[in-house]
Design a protein around this motif. Sequence first.
Motif, PDB file in Angstrom:
ATOM      1  N   ASN A  48       0.809  -1.222   0.000  1.00 33.80           N
ATOM      2  CA  ASN A  48       0.000   0.000   0.000  1.00 33.80           C
ATOM      3  C   ASN A  48       0.842   1.273   0.000  1.00 33.80           C
ATOM      4  N   TYR A  49       2.133   1.135   0.235  1.00 34.48           N
ATOM      5  CA  TYR A  49       3.026   2.305   0.202  1.00 34.48           C
ATOM      6  C   TYR A  49       3.936   2.275  -1.030  1.00 34.48           C
ATOM      7  N   GLN A  50       3.742   1.311  -1.922  1.00 31.15           N
ATOM      8  CA  GLN A  50       4.562   1.195  -3.125  1.00 31.15           C
ATOM      9  C   GLN A  50       3.716   1.498  -4.354  1.00 31.15           C
ATOM     10  N   ARG A 110      -3.442   3.866  -4.920  1.00 32.94           N
ATOM     11  CA  ARG A 110      -2.141   4.257  -4.363  1.00 32.94           C
ATOM     12  C   ARG A 110      -1.976   3.919  -2.882  1.00 32.94           C
ATOM     13  N   THR A 111      -3.061   3.711  -2.158  1.00 33.85           N
ATOM     14  CA  THR A 111      -2.941   3.402  -0.734  1.00 33.85           C
ATOM     15  C   THR A 111      -3.423   1.988  -0.408  1.00 33.85           C
TER      16      THR A 111
END
Length: 297
Positions: A48-50, A110-111
């Motif tokens: 979720n952070y990539q 993106r999250t």
Amino acid sequence: MSNIGMIIEERAADIGNFFVGRLLPFRQKRMVGPFIFIDHMGPADLKNYQNLDVPPHPHIGLSTLTYLFEGAIMHRDSLGTAVEIQPGAVNWMTAGKGVTHSERTPEHLRTSDKKLHGLQIWVALPKELEQTEPSFTHVAAEDIPAWEQDGMQLKLIAGTAFGKTSPVPVHSPQYFIKIITPKGQKVAIGKDLYGESGLYILEGNMLSDGNTYGPKQLLVARDSTLCEFETTDHTTVFIFGGAPFPEERFIYWNFVSSDRATIEKAKQDWLEQHFPPVPGDTGFVPLPQQSPNIKIK
């Protein structure tokens, strides 16, 4: 004698949390028909952070073809295009005399955890069209010709073959075909091909002249009209190629041309930021001697 003239192994490159497998160009085979660049993206599991973040970067002298198996990419370009591509659809961008575009994970993903898997392809333009005006076409998955034939599932992603034509607006005689064989079988399609041909194995195995070939291998045929092989169960292959150009093509970074001076001018234009900007996006990718051209964060 085997009809396989060359075997090109996918060369994996780790660029952080994402793998790209380079197939073309290869030092001993720069092009197959008009196809000059093929990257196999992933498969990648992104947290979720990539996210995929390829900032605005330029192209000349080619058409890009993006085809996804999993995931989604948001495409923006200097023509004002903003399109999210999803599996089975085609993004076809003709750079011509010059275009700028970016490729990023869509905002709605993106999250969250996500997957990304597909092919990035460049097709060189005929010499007389290298300076054409840039354009963009998105073709939905349901508009790609798909049919069953002799136990195979086929899709004509781009070009003309099997008496069919894809709606992707190509600029020279070529084909990009997906073949799935649910059960192992003999595949004989040479009569439907022309020019130069390459075969990329995505999954499963291909058998030819007593040899077995598997995923991450690109096989270049000696004679496309003699294309015949066997597959194992659940095999997916992509066959691409077409009529080669009479002139040599030069490639530097994202630039393709039959004229070296045109590439040198494009390099200088990008350094001086003379390419058109991408509305709704910021930043840019420097020339490769300054930094890598793909960033994952």
